[in-house]
Design an enzyme around this catalytic site. Sequence first.
Site, short mmCIF file in Angstrom:
data_model
loop_
_atom_site.label_atom_id
_atom_site.label_comp_id
_atom_site.label_asym_id
_atom_site.label_seq_id
_atom_site.Cartn_x
_atom_site.Cartn_y
_atom_site.Cartn_z
N VAL A 298 0.88 -1.18 0.00
CA VAL A 298 0.00 0.00 0.00
C VAL A 298 0.91 1.22 0.00
O VAL A 298 1.76 1.38 0.88
CB VAL A 298 -0.93 0.03 1.22
CG1 VAL A 298 -1.78 1.30 1.22
CG2 VAL A 298 -1.83 -1.20 1.23
N ASN A 501 20.78 -5.59 -13.89
CA ASN A 501 21.38 -6.51 -14.86
C ASN A 501 22.05 -5.78 -16.02
O ASN A 501 22.85 -4.87 -15.80
CB ASN A 501 20.34 -7.51 -15.34
CG ASN A 501 19.75 -8.32 -14.22
OD1 ASN A 501 20.41 -8.60 -13.24
ND2 ASN A 501 18.49 -8.68 -14.33
N GLY A 552 9.76 2.46 1.48
CA GLY A 552 9.28 3.25 2.60
C GLY A 552 10.28 4.28 3.09
O GLY A 552 11.37 4.45 2.54
#
Length: 608
Positions: A298, A501, A552
């Site tokens: 979320v 990568n 976050g």
Amino acid sequence: MEAGGRRARRREAAEYYRGQRVPERMEEALNALFPLSPGDLYGELANYLSKYSKAPVICKLVGRKVLDGVGQPTLEVEIYCTVKNYEKRICSTVMSCHSQIPENALPEKIEADEKERNDCVNTAVEWVNESLNTMLRDLEPTDQCQVDKMLGEYFTNKVEEKKKIQRQEEEEEEEEEEEEEGTLALPPRTPSPATPPGKKKSAKTGKKSSVPERPIPPAEPAEPVLCGSLAIGGTSLAIAKAGATISHIPLYSHIALLKHEQVHVEQSPEEMTLPLPMVTLLNCEKTSPSKLKLVKEVMLIPPVQLSLKQGIERVLDIQKEMTRLLGSPGKMPGPQPADGKKGKAQNSGKKSLPQFLKRISHLGCLTTGYDDVEQLLLLMQTACSNIGLELGTDVYLAINCAAHELMDYDKGKYEILTGTFKSPDEMVAMYGELIDKFPFIIALIDPLRKEDREQWSNICCALGSKCYLIAEDAATCISKLKTDQTINTPVCSGVVLKYVNETKVSDLIELTGILHGQRHITILGSPDGEASDDSLVDLAVGLGARFIKLGGLSRGERVTKYNRLLAIEEELAKNRNLRETKLEFVAFAEESQSENQLSDELPPPEQD
């Protein structure tokens, strides 16, 4: 006498020039011509002459094995250049690892992942220190296109070598099998009359055959990752940083100039918009190694009218309140319905509260469990309401559904909750109800598997004018996205690009140019195994990404990037190069009748 007179005159002259008269006159003349101190004058002269010196060239690459933000091995690439005949370390970059961090994985799976990761990093270090170090020597670090072209050719050759080895191994296995069959000389097997093809098989299905289910497309095989490919992406990004350093400009400005030259964008490279952050607030954990409920992440998105600094502060306030609610579930108020009509369908008293807060995720956010997605969203409304904010006005939500982790291939349906299964068509209807009930959700990431292309088209027509439908799992391999100036993804509003990568800076520039030309939005995202290098933020700003997905507001490797974003905002605002950001949804259903039609912009938030 003549010799003695000459010596005397010399002494007199020396004493005269040691006096103050001539130096004073010289200093007056210099001050008149150059109103600078002698030190500044010499500095200006050195800078002037340096313009005519030989341009810095790459003299050495150094690759080494380092640790990322979660203690996993990854690659660091250092660039050394010859500057004015001296070897000088210019910069370094640390790559993020492509491997996803397993949640509740089996021990043998974790062990295999760790071995693969170590092999990839060790091979990448070897490539950088040997082949790439020799190949790129004496090139100018500002020539990004040439460097990336050589890196691409090198990687292609390595892929071909790998394929050749695999073909040889397969041929050897086939020869061994043929030799074994010739030695055994078994008679050919005849089909058993008890199991004729076709009829008996259909008879066994019984009642299930009377309700035919439309088969789902099988999962596309995962793109193989060539061992050592980190060296390509790491070197390309390190060269870009070196080019910016040599040019004495920030990396985001250097990337914007490269994009301006490479894809000929109309936007001035001096004026930039900041990407809006998708700040992960909650990471919803799996209940078993293979099961994930409908929401993986979320995320909070601040409104465009706020500065980035104000938006981050607002997200932090919500995070503190959510931490308080999740940390004390016994005292937590029951979730409030979004409005009166919808409240009738919600019986908050019978629903159990989400599981209490357990830890900070590797994504740098709160980790929690829940019973269903509506319960989680109502709890978010409660948290915002408690601090005087309103979802949909003061802050928006984005949800990462990670639908590819929900599919039960035996049943051919998505298991959105334990024992609750939905077909791809039913998923489209479910998302429509969810967005109608919670209109403050403005982005759904991976609402379906990339293989369900028909349903992607349906969901975009149904919801494209109300929220962004974003593909992340479908865009994991950037080199496979571009095919003949088109994007090889399902119909969607935009894609999440990750610099991992063999990705090269030139590839990213070209791809974002195509995406913007097709009116897709670009989101640059952090992978699970993130490092402390903050170059991703400069890439997002220089490329003109609409959003940036960093995780976050905890853990150093995440917060470092938010701090870099804040610093860039301050610098652009100071130089008056910051342009206003706008959010517009694509009305896919209307575009099928009328091309290039946009829906209304998001409503502005109420000013405090």
